[in-house]
Design an enzyme around this catalytic site. Structure first.
Site, PDB file in Angstrom:
ATOM      1  N   LYS A 102       0.829  -1.217   0.000  1.00  0.00           N
ATOM      2  CA  LYS A 102       0.000   0.000   0.000  1.00  0.00           C
ATOM      3  C   LYS A 102       0.859   1.261   0.000  1.00  0.00           C
ATOM      4  O   LYS A 102       0.654   2.158  -0.801  1.00  0.00           O
ATOM      5  CB  LYS A 102      -0.921   0.006   1.225  1.00  0.00           C
ATOM      6  N   ASN A 103       1.814   1.326   0.924  1.00  0.00           N
ATOM      7  CA  ASN A 103       2.529   2.595   1.069  1.00  0.00           C
ATOM      8  C   ASN A 103       3.537   2.843  -0.052  1.00  0.00           C
ATOM      9  O   ASN A 103       3.998   3.970  -0.228  1.00  0.00           O
ATOM     10  CB  ASN A 103       3.154   2.708   2.464  1.00  0.00           C
ATOM     11  N   CYS A 107      -5.471   8.550   8.646  1.00  0.00           N
ATOM     12  CA  CYS A 107      -5.730   8.100  10.016  1.00  0.00           C
ATOM     13  C   CYS A 107      -5.347   9.186  11.017  1.00  0.00           C
ATOM     14  O   CYS A 107      -4.376   9.916  10.806  1.00  0.00           O
ATOM     15  CB  CYS A 107      -4.936   6.832  10.321  1.00  0.00           C
ATOM     16  N   ARG A 130      -0.456  15.481  13.008  1.00  0.00           N
ATOM     17  CA  ARG A 130       0.362  14.920  11.921  1.00  0.00           C
ATOM     18  C   ARG A 130       0.902  16.078  11.076  1.00  0.00           C
ATOM     19  O   ARG A 130       0.386  16.380   9.998  1.00  0.00           O
ATOM     20  CB  ARG A 130      -0.449  13.945  11.068  1.00  0.00           C
ATOM     21  N   ASP A 143       3.256   0.592  12.222  1.00  0.00           N
ATOM     22  CA  ASP A 143       2.033   0.086  11.578  1.00  0.00           C
ATOM     23  C   ASP A 143       1.717  -1.353  11.980  1.00  0.00           C
ATOM     24  O   ASP A 143       0.701  -1.909  11.553  1.00  0.00           O
ATOM     25  CB  ASP A 143       2.143   0.216  10.054  1.00  0.00           C
ATOM     26  N   ARG A 167      -9.351   0.424   3.417  1.00  0.00           N
ATOM     27  CA  ARG A 167      -8.421   1.401   2.834  1.00  0.00           C
ATOM     28  C   ARG A 167      -7.074   0.751   2.524  1.00  0.00           C
ATOM     29  O   ARG A 167      -6.338   1.214   1.658  1.00  0.00           O
ATOM     30  CB  ARG A 167      -8.155   2.547   3.824  1.00  0.00           C
TER      31      ARG A 167
HETATM   32  N1  EPU Z   1       6.543  14.355  11.189  1.00  0.00           N
HETATM   33  C1  EPU Z   1       6.800  15.668  11.465  1.00  0.00           C
HETATM   34  N2  EPU Z   1       6.813  16.547  10.418  1.00  0.00           N
HETATM   35  C2  EPU Z   1       6.592  16.159   9.138  1.00  0.00           C
HETATM   36  C3  EPU Z   1       6.335  14.805   8.867  1.00  0.00           C
HETATM   37  C4  EPU Z   1       6.309  13.918   9.919  1.00  0.00           C
HETATM   38  O1  EPU Z   1       6.997  16.052  12.618  1.00  0.00           O
HETATM   39  O2  EPU Z   1       6.626  17.025   8.249  1.00  0.00           O
HETATM   40  C5  EPU Z   1       6.531  13.386  12.293  1.00  0.00           C
HETATM   41  C6  EPU Z   1       5.172  12.707  12.454  1.00  0.00           C
HETATM   42  O3  EPU Z   1       4.315  13.492  13.274  1.00  0.00           O
HETATM   43  C7  EPU Z   1       5.550  11.386  13.079  1.00  0.00           C
HETATM   44  C8  EPU Z   1       6.912  11.074  12.437  1.00  0.00           C
HETATM   45  O4  EPU Z   1       7.405  12.320  11.947  1.00  0.00           O
HETATM   46  O5  EPU Z   1       5.728  11.549  14.465  1.00  0.00           O
HETATM   47  C9  EPU Z   1       6.891  10.087  11.297  1.00  0.00           C
HETATM   48  O6  EPU Z   1       5.944  10.503  10.335  1.00  0.00           O
HETATM   49  P1  EPU Z   1       6.076  10.092   8.783  1.00  0.00           P
HETATM   50  O7  EPU Z   1       6.180  11.332   7.983  1.00  0.00           O
HETATM   51  O8  EPU Z   1       7.156   9.072   8.648  1.00  0.00           O
HETATM   52  O9  EPU Z   1       4.670   9.416   8.501  1.00  0.00           O
HETATM   53  P2  EPU Z   1       3.784   9.564   7.222  1.00  0.00           P
HETATM   54  O10 EPU Z   1       4.645   9.656   6.015  1.00  0.00           O
HETATM   55  O11 EPU Z   1       2.723  10.560   7.400  1.00  0.00           O
HETATM   56  C10 EPU Z   1       3.779   7.022   6.649  1.00  0.00           C
HETATM   57  C11 EPU Z   1       2.747   5.967   6.451  1.00  0.00           C
HETATM   58  C12 EPU Z   1       2.125   5.589   7.782  1.00  0.00           C
HETATM   59  C13 EPU Z   1       3.209   5.161   8.756  1.00  0.00           C
HETATM   60  C14 EPU Z   1       4.312   6.211   8.856  1.00  0.00           C
HETATM   61  C15 EPU Z   1       5.502   5.761   9.687  1.00  0.00           C
HETATM   62  C16 EPU Z   1       1.938   6.481   4.239  1.00  0.00           C
HETATM   63  C17 EPU Z   1       0.844   7.001   3.399  1.00  0.00           C
HETATM   64  N3  EPU Z   1       1.732   6.477   5.547  1.00  0.00           N
HETATM   65  O12 EPU Z   1       3.085   8.138   7.202  1.00  0.00           O
HETATM   66  O13 EPU Z   1       1.306   4.480   7.489  1.00  0.00           O
HETATM   67  O14 EPU Z   1       2.646   4.972  10.044  1.00  0.00           O
HETATM   68  O15 EPU Z   1       4.792   6.535   7.537  1.00  0.00           O
HETATM   69  O16 EPU Z   1       6.063   4.600   9.167  1.00  0.00           O
HETATM   70  O17 EPU Z   1       2.969   6.038   3.718  1.00  0.00           O
HETATM   71  C18 EPU Z   1      -0.477   3.001   7.776  1.00  0.00           C
HETATM   72  O18 EPU Z   1      -0.115   2.436   6.725  1.00  0.00           O
HETATM   73  O19 EPU Z   1      -1.329   2.528   8.580  1.00  0.00           O
HETATM   74  C19 EPU Z   1       0.122   4.282   8.116  1.00  0.00           C
HETATM   75  C20 EPU Z   1      -0.412   5.104   9.001  1.00  0.00           C
END
Ligand code: EPU
Length: 434
Positions: A22-23, A117, A122, A307, A399
């Protein structure tokens, strides 16, 4: 579907096929916007998040053709801005990758703040920092994001991420692909889907190196060309079935996986008394005896994935002794604990730490899927519990999990999906061959 009804207590046996990641898919579909030509994407998971992203590209003029259930041709030769996408972009997290791909393709971006989610705050400050470093002006207000590259094209830059972020790493990689000059991303995320995105971009003519390490170098190219790319298998879907058999007991073979991606999950399950054997592209998972307690901290890859935290915590709720789980990525990812308590789990949460006192049994109850992985955890709890569990709000699960009901039924689970909330005519979903 509205809800799943699970009669628990059956051990799982048989084989299950894992779908595409998915990701990876949700990064690669937006990246296809930058390709003038046809991208054939294979091993695409059939889930609502990828459907919505393909709908977004179609609204922007892309020709999207499903070749078969898991292969899609996306032709973004003639694409344009269309604010009608906003209804969809608000719904999903990965729509933020359109910032990078629109900036790359058009030199400007128009989208909304992303959905997805809810794990507390976030922020996307690292995405914004990256785009600004590449020379974009960023205007954010009233839920909309408008960005513009100076002189119509981004310029390569050195960007240090203050936080290891999957999303920011992906977005900057995408944006830098068509920028002028070289971009260096330091403190980059190393997840398997980051490597998959780099491989996709390179197969379309990009020059991305170092993905999978914490320094990624992208030398900008002038254009991307047509190509075919096969997505990697989903690490978290595979981990979820591993957790399911760990909780319910039995023995299953999980096919179409990259066992290396599962190392962090296998290691913890082994500590819990689960037997795991690795093949070239499959793992066999067996649990007969008692589950042992363990401690887990979620971390960016190659650490234990956040995850998988709700699913593994659910299994630990049935392990002998006390386990401590520390959520190292998100501020608020324990909302599902209230639901598990309804089934008899004994879990205390204090901030990022959950202390789990193992209980001998869970008992079926009506519960809700609060988000995607929390929903998967409720399904696992239902498989392990005595009696009947009804999981509501399963659209969250759909999803990210392709045909979870059919796949579990193929393993012998007693689970059905019901489309009318309280109607008498309960309808079975089609049972997949696997
Ligand atoms: N963060 C910041 N600033 C940013 C971006 C992130 O402070 O600009 C913080 C977040 O608040 C969090 C940490 O950095 O504490 C990690 O966030 P990350 O950016 O890695 O998460 P994401 O890209 O929004 C993706 C996956 C999530 C998964 C996370 C961590 C996708 C679409 N989503 O989210 O997947 O939990 O990486 O591995 O790729 C899921 O599949 O259930 C899911 C939630």
């Amino acid at each position: 579907m509205d809800k799943y009804i699970i009669k628990g207590g059956k051990k799982l046996y048989g084989e299950v096929e894992i779908s595409g990641a998915k990701n990876a898919a949700v990064a690669i579909i937006p990246a296809a916007l930058m390709v003038s030509g046809v991208c054939r994407i294979e091993n695409l998971p059939q889930i609502s998040d990828t459907d919505k992203l393909l709908d977004i590209l179609a609204l922007m003029g892309a020709k999207v053709n499903l070749v078969n259930k898991t292969t899609v041709d996306v032709d973004c030769t003639d694409v344009y801005f269309n604010d009608k996408i906003f209804e969809l972009t608000r719904d999903i997290r990965a729509s933020y990758y359109l910032i990078g791909s629109m900036l790359g393709r058009f030199g400007a971006a128009r989208t909304t703040m992303p959905g997805g989610c809810n794990f507390g705050v976030r922020p996307i400050d690292q995405h914004i920092k990256g785009m600004k470093a590449l020379g974009a002006t960023m205007n954010i207000g009233k839920g909309l994001i408008r960005a513009e590259a100076k002189d119509g094209r981004l310029k390569g830059a050195r960007i240090y991420l203050d936080k290891v972020s999957v999303g920011a790493t992906v977005n900057i990689m995408i944006a830098a692909t068509l920028a002028k000059g070289q971009t260096i991303i330091e403190n980059a995320a190393r997840e398997p889907h980051i490597v998959d995105l780099a491989n996709f971009l390179n197969s379309m003519g990009a020059d991305v190196r170092g993905a999978g390490t914490d320094v990624i170098k992208v030398r900008g190219v002038d254009s991307l060309h047509s190509g075919t790319y096969t997505l990697i298998p989903d690490q978290i879907e595979a981990g979820t079935y591993m957790a399911a058999v760990a909780g319910a007991g039995g023995e299953i073979r999980i096919n179409n996986v990259i066992p290396k991606h599962l190392d962090c999950i296998s290691a913890k399950l082994a500590e819990m008394g689960v037997e795991i054997e690795e093949g070239d592209d499959f793992v066999t998972v067996r649990r007969e005896g008692a589950l042992h307690h363990t401690n887990i901290k979620t971390l960016p890859y190659p650490g234990f994935p956040t995850d998988m935290q709700p699913q593994i915590s659910t299994v630990l709720s049935l392990a002998e002794g006390t386990s401590v789980v520390t959520e190292g990525v998100w501020d608020n990812r324990y909302k599902y604990v209230n639901e598990l308590r309804k089934m008899g789990a004994e879990i205390q949460v204090d901030g990022k730490i959950a202390v789990i006192e193992g209980v001998p049994n869970l008992t079926g109850a009506p519960v809700a899927a609060c988000d995607l992985r929390a929903g998967a955890a409720m399904v696992i709890a239902g498989l392990c519990a005595e009696g009947t569990t009804v999981v509501e709000d399963v659209e969250f699960i759909e999803r990210g999990y392709q045909d979870i009901v059919g796949k579990l039924r193929g393993l012998g689970a007693d689970i059905i999906a019901v489309s009318e909330p309280d109607g008498p005519a309960e309808k079975l979903t089609a049972v997949s061959a696997g």
